[in-house]
Design an enzyme around this catalytic site. Structure first.
Site, PDB file in Angstrom:
ATOM      1  N   SER A  62       0.821  -1.192  -0.024  1.00  0.00           N
ATOM      2  CA  SER A  62      -0.047   0.016  -0.033  1.00  0.00           C
ATOM      3  C   SER A  62       0.898   1.194  -0.035  1.00  0.00           C
ATOM      4  O   SER A  62       1.958   1.249   0.500  1.00  0.00           O
ATOM      5  CB  SER A  62      -0.904  -0.035   1.275  1.00  0.00           C
ATOM      6  OG  SER A  62      -1.712   1.251   1.384  1.00  0.00           O
ATOM      7  N   TYR A 104      -3.025  -1.210  10.203  1.00  0.00           N
ATOM      8  CA  TYR A 104      -3.184  -1.398   8.583  1.00  0.00           C
ATOM      9  C   TYR A 104      -1.578  -0.865   7.910  1.00  0.00           C
ATOM     10  O   TYR A 104      -1.144  -1.726   7.319  1.00  0.00           O
ATOM     11  CB  TYR A 104      -4.296  -0.652   8.054  1.00  0.00           C
ATOM     12  CG  TYR A 104      -4.054  -0.873   6.475  1.00  0.00           C
ATOM     13  CD1 TYR A 104      -4.905  -2.088   6.057  1.00  0.00           C
ATOM     14  CD2 TYR A 104      -3.787   0.081   5.557  1.00  0.00           C
ATOM     15  CE1 TYR A 104      -4.692  -2.335   4.642  1.00  0.00           C
ATOM     16  CE2 TYR A 104      -3.929  -0.059   4.183  1.00  0.00           C
ATOM     17  CZ  TYR A 104      -4.629  -1.176   3.866  1.00  0.00           C
ATOM     18  OH  TYR A 104      -4.529  -1.460   2.409  1.00  0.00           O
TER      19      TYR A 104
END
Length: 322
Positions: free
Chosen positions: A180, A195
């Site tokens: 990400s 996350y």
């Protein structure tokens, strides 16, 4: 004056040389031998995973589809069969959040048995979870945090460890891990700490494996996308600002497959490359402040939503998180 001009010439020459080297590398990878006839893909039943599965099938790769929902696995398998009749598919029912349980261990054994019989040349670790989202660490549900670690970190590691020995034996293969931009392009992701931390692991894990296995004929890569329409992007408050730079899952998948083998870290989609550029020049304190403000607003909205009485259940549409 002359020294300043000479410096610009040198910088320009270095930049042009870097672009030329990148283009040559791209052409070389495109022309090299195929990795193998089968690909393993986790999280193939929605969003990016669905689109990557269809793109790989379009290119003639047989697929081992790993997911937790038997109906959705059957759906993607049937869709692939209609779109690419010559492509074979196998499914492995595996809830990656149960990895450390007896059920998870049995599913892992089934996956290992499946890949041992096949010429697996590509592994795409796409599955991931975002919950808990928009919360302070002390507010987060512990079990949800454990599930995130199991899926985003532990499952990715163990699935890779299960598939890569066959690649080593054959002397060829590629591993693509979906990371990400939240851990690579921006300085922080407040209220999504877990996350971002798990995705940082993905990038570091990929880089180290890239160095370890490159001489064995195996390319290991982390792809670090920004927002992709219809997947986890809808969870982020700031996503609405970047709709013009948000590709569809199909557009991302086409770029993602083209970029397989192009180094240990890449941003395949051109729109995401633009966002990466602007994230690189914006001051850290400015990005930190904007993201914290946005995520605090989102936290408040979620708290209001959760406190409202449920009058009538409403079925939600759209893609689930990959």
């Amino acid at each position: 004056m002359m020294a300043w001009f000479a410096s610009l010439v040198v910088l320009g020459s270095v930049y042009v040389a870097a672009l030329a080297f990148r283009l040559l590398s791209h052409l070389t990878v495109c022309l090299r031998r195929c990795y193998g006839t089968w690909a393993v893909l986790t999280g193939p039943t929605s969003g990016i995973g669905w689109s990557v599965a269809m793109e790989l099938a379009r290119r003639g790769l047989n697929l081992v589809l790993v997911g937790r929902d038997p109906a959705k696995l059957r759906d993607i398998s049937e869709t692939i069969s209609r779109a690419a009749p010559t492509v074979q598919t196998k499914t492995v029912l595996f809830d990656l959040s149960l990895l450390t349980t007896a059920q998870g261990e049995e599913a892992m054994r089934q996956l290992q048995q499946t890949v041992e019989e096949l010429d697996v040349g590509l592994l795409v670790n796409n599955a991931g979870v975002l919950e808990p989202s928009a919360v302070f660490l002390h507010e987060a549900d512990v079990e949800a945090c454990v599930d995130m670690i199991r899926v985003n970190l532990l499952a990715l590691t163990e699935v890779t460890a299960a598939v890569i020995p066959g690649m080593v034996n054959r002397g060829r293969g590629a591993v693509v891990n979906l990371g990400s931009a939240s851990s690579e392009a921006i300085p922080s992701l407040p209220l999504y700490t877990m996350y971002a931390a798990t995705k940082r692991y993905v990038a570091r894990f990929s880089k180290c494996l890239h160095v370890e296995y490159r001489r064995k004929g195996i390319d290991v890569q982390c792809q670090a996308p920004f927002f992709v329409d219809g997947t986890m992007a809808s969870r982020f408050a700031e996503a609405r600002r970047f709709v013009p730079l948000t590709p569809t899952p199909d557009a991302y998948a086409r770029a993602a497959v083209r970029w397989i083998g192009h180094g240990p870290l890449c941003v395949p989609n051109f729109r995401h490359q633009i966002m990466w550029f602007f994230a690189g020049i914006a001051p850290d304190f400015l990005q930190d402040g904007i993201l914290l403000r946005d995520h605090l607003w989102q936290r408040n909205e979620l708290q209001i939503t959760r406190s409202l009485p449920e009058v009538c259940p409403i079925k939600q549409g759209g893609h689930a998180a990959a």
